[in-house]
Design a protein around this motif. Structure first.
Motif: not given
Ligand SMILES: Nc1nc2c(c(=O)[nH]1)N[C@H]1C(S)=C(S)[C@@H](COP(=O)(O)OP(=O)(O)OC[C@H]3O[C@@H](n4cnc5c(=O)[nH]c(N)nc54)[C@H](O)[C@@H]3O)O[C@H]1N2
Ligand SMILES: Nc1nc2c(c(=O)[nH]1)N[C@H]1C(S)=C(S)[C@@H](COP(=O)(O)OP(=O)(O)OC[C@H]3O[C@@H](n4cnc5c(=O)[nH]c(N)nc54)[C@H](O)[C@@H]3O)O[C@H]1N2
Ligand code: SF4
Ligand SMILES: [Mo]
Length: 705
Positions: A107, A109-110, A136-137, A390, A393-395, A398, A419
């Protein structure tokens, strides 16, 4: 001794230039850089707080591994980089060796798009793993834009940008640039640019279910029922056609088919669906067509939408049919010094080459909709995701039904996160690899110059020395690829491929130098180093089409089959019952998706996490302003304070996204104190656009005491 350095803010798409004062290597002040040719001195409260991330004691500075104590309690143990990278590679390789390469889920993230190293080396690593389970985001954000650009223009990032500095009519659907500073339209100092637009007699017309900060300063605002914009947009197209107001360019195919397809989407039909009066739709369409240089623009509100793809197609049609594509004051392609599109650095995109295992959702550009991540982790069988990686990101906060994903992560065999925080998602990781932060790394923006309202180029050397022993993200990605490849079964073809990818050993800065030279714009790294505020390449340029179209025939496809085929679903869209409440999201200027809530400077003062609700709806339910209410959807319920607000269209309620911190095991002490719940504990992973993008606009909810 005090020194001043030129920096850049990477927190949102506006990419503002900064002037940073340092004393003994510590940031003592952050201001906007007035010499920056794009941002012209603009800065927002988040930019002022950018150094708070670097200084935050909760930020991870060394890798950590999760240790579970005898009684099941979790703690985090700092370990060295060598050990951490080996541990991460070992875990990934074990899963892939045992279950095959699809067992690795990824994943992104932004913040990946805001880091040069992630763009160069992160994407190379991800592609090297060759897993179909890449998410992905994008699919909770702008996927419909990319799909439409791919289908109509031949490349997922051939995205025409509003010429905000010269337009006389800015037609906005579902965007709040006064808070967001623009998206897929890099527009630092939106407030200033809007003032200029109005000063030259221009208009901004906004369609939004909430009277937002942007709607308040618009020349005109219309409430629209969430999730129904496609009807309104298509009705505008229909009016243009019916009243003979179109003047499309010659390089278009499928016009007749497009025109025929929208014939029954009349303003009257749109009024019934959306609540926007038919006469207003007609008037706006006529005025838009009559304006000298007009541009339609639709963003998150009509992208994270059940008909996001139809909406983005309609937005493109409005510009195309009125001759406003590729024209001054309309929507134009940028001419960046590094053209990531024309050079093929970023691929054109492809659609439906494979589908998700459980729900059969189509991939786009190598990624599956993130709404399917949870089921791919939880459903046993060949191709099940067993290990997850990941990247920034923080799915859990989000993505739709984040609570269910939160639970599913516990079932993984192994999880690695790259992260800088232990957040709601990374708290599930076995090991977290924290790279350097924005101020410690060199930056050239490969993405947002491509989407900016003015052509500029800027290279920003790192402002702060990286901490001793720290690794940049590109070094982490390179090393993770290398070490995983070494541990893969020698018989797997993946091993060779990943090893090749890992050879990407040049630094991002070196690559930028090469790409600039290859770009032939005359801008060199040397020139950029000599002009750290940036080099101005002038306003957007018209008359670039059809030359820059990337479809084989160099024609715009006005009638992509996939979009036309979705219109029957739109025709059948049920009108919500009059007492049905529809939930929408919101962004505040001092929030940054789900991750800046640990900054004191951005979270003190009046809380802003409340459910906003029209007083009429409150009254009908016997609720009072300030009460704690229960909001329930098909997916879940949350309890949150309600705030009466005339700014909300009756029948609509709003929560910001990115709240709901303070979960066990996460380590963001300030954020844990910030009140609020996660809107994505209510949103529904079954509500999707045809592109696979999550539909957040208009989730049916009930609100009770
Ligand atoms: N309901 C609803 N949901 C939404 C939205 C909505 O409007 N409504 N908006 C959607 C949109 S547009 C987006 S883009 C997504 C965002 O979704 P995500 O990208 O999943 O979430 P972020 O909150 O941006 O998380 C960023 C993470 O990156 C980490 N990070 C920050 N900087 C760095 C760095 O320099 N390096 C590394 N390695 N990590 C870093 C932070 O610690 C944080 O954990 O959310 C989406 N979700
Ligand atoms: N301050 C701040 N700035 C940010 C971010 C942030 O978190 N905070 N995030 C960044 C990111 S990742 C992104 S993608 C951009 C997003 O940039 P924008 O799209 O400008 O931001 P939003 O505030 O999400 O705007 C969406 C608007 O759509 C409206 N809306 C919701 N549903 C509907 C609907 O059905 N129809 C219509 N017409 N409108 C609807 C909402 O009320 C809201 O005003 O912002 C970026 N900038
Ligand atoms: S608008 Fe604010 S957050 Fe966005 S780049 Fe500029 S200073 Fe940073
Ligand atoms: Mo986003």
């Amino acid at each position: 001794m005090e020194t001043t350095r030129i920096g850049v803010c990477n927190l949102c798409e506006a990419i503002c230039g900064l002037r940073i004062t340092l004393e003994d290597g510590v940031v003592t002040g952050v201001r906007g850089n007035p010499d920056d040719p794009l941002s012209r001195g603009h800065i927002c409260p988040k930019g002022v707080a950018i150094a708070d991330v670097h200084a935050d004691p909760d930020r991870l500075r060394r890798p950590v591994r999760r240790v579970t104590g005898a009684s099941g309690e979790t703690s985090w143990q700092e370990i060295g980089w060598d050990e951490a990278l080996d541990l991460a590679a070992e875990g990934i390789a074990a899963s892939v060796n045992r279950h095959g390469r699809q067992a690795l889920g990824i994943y992104l993230g932004n913040p990946n798009v805001h880091s040069l190293g992630a763009m160069t080396h992160g994407t190379a690593m991800v592609r090297g793993f060759r897993t179909r389970n890449t998410f992905s985001a994008t699919s909770v954000d702008q996927l419909p834009h990319q799909l439409v650009a791919h289908l109509m223009y031949g490349h997922q990032l051939l995205l025409p940008v509003p010429d905000i500095d010269r337009t006389s009519y800015f037609l906005v659907f579902g965007a709040n640039p006064m808070a967001s500073n623009g998206s897929l339209m890099t527009v630092p100092d939106f407030p200033g640019r809007l003032r200029e637009l109005k000063a030259r007699g221009g208009r901004m017309v906004v369609f939004d279910p909430r009277r937002t900060e942007t709607a308040r300063v618009a020349t005109e605002h219309h409430f629209v029922r969430p999730g129904t914009d496609a009807h309104v947009l298509l009705a505008m197209v229909q009016v243009l056609v019916a009243e003979g107001l179109t003047r499309p360019p010659s390089y278009v195919e499928g016009l007749d088919a497009a025109v025929a397809a929208v014939a029954d989407f009349t303003p009257e039909h749109a009024e019934a669906a959306s609540g926007v009066p038919a006469e207003e739709i007609r008037r706006v369409a006529r005025e838009y067509a009559a304006a000298d240089g007009a541009v339609a623009y639709g963003r998150v509100g009509v992208s994270t939408h059940a008909f996001g793809t139809v909406c983005q197609w309609a937005v493109q049609l409005l510009n195309l049919l009125t001759g406003n594509l590729d024209r001054v004051g309309g929507a134009m392609l940028t001419s960046p010094a590094i053209d990531a599109v024309g050079t093929g650095l970023i691929g054109r995109g492809h659609h439906d080459l494979w589908r998700s295992r459980v729900r059969g959702l189509p991939e786009f550009a190598g990624e599956l909709p993130v709404a399917a991540l949870r089921e791919e982790i939880e459903t046993p069988g060949d191709g099940q995701v067993r290990a997850l990686l990941t990247l920034s990101g923080n799915p859990v906060l989000s993505t739709p039904d984040g609570a269910a994903l939160d639970r599913a992560l516990d079932g993984l065999d192994f999880m690695v996160a790259v992260d800088i925080y232990v957040n709601e998602t990374t708290r599930h990781a076995d090991v977290i690899l924290p790279p350097t932060t924005a101020l410690e790394r060199d930056h050239y923006d490969l993405v947002f110059h491509l989407l900016a309202v003015r052509n500029t180029a800027r290279f920003t050397p790192a402002v702060l020395e990286p901490a001793k022993g720290a690794l940049h993200d590109w070094q982490v990605y390179r090393e993770l690829a290398r070490r995983t490849a070494r541990r893969l079964d020698a018989r797997l073809p993946l091993r060779r491929r990943l090893t090749q990818r890992a050879r990407l050993s040049a630094s991002p800065t070196l690559l930028i130098g090469l790409l600039l030279r290859r770009g032939g714009s005359g801008v060199t790294l040397r020139r950029l180093r000599a002009n750290p505020s940036g080099v101005d390449l002038g306003p957007l340029r018209p008359d670039q089409l059809p030359g820059r179209l990337l479809r084989r025939d160099h024609l715009v496809d006005a009638a992509p089959e996939l979009v036309l085929a979705d219109l029957d679903r739109l025709r059948a869209q049920p009108t919500p019952a009059p007492d049905q409440l529809l939930l929408i999201g919101r962004r505040h200027q001092r929030d940054c998706n789900g991750w800046l809530h640990n900054a004191e400077r951005l979270t003190r003062g009046r809380p802003r996490h409340q459910l906003l609700m029209n007083p009429r709806d409150l009254g009908e339910r016997g609720l009072t302003d300030g009460a704690v209410v229960t909001v329930s959807s098909r997916i879940g319920s949350v309890q949150v304070e309600v705030q009466a607000s005339d700014d909300l269209m009756p029948g609509v309620v709003s929560l910001p996204h990115g709240y709901g911190h303070g979960r066990p095991g996460s380590r963001m002490s300030r954020a844990a104190e910030v009140p609020g719940v996660s809107i994505n504990d209510l949103t529904d992973p079954a509500m999707l656009d045809v592109s696979g993008n999550a539909a957040f606009s208009g989730v049916p909810v009930t609100v009770t005491a």
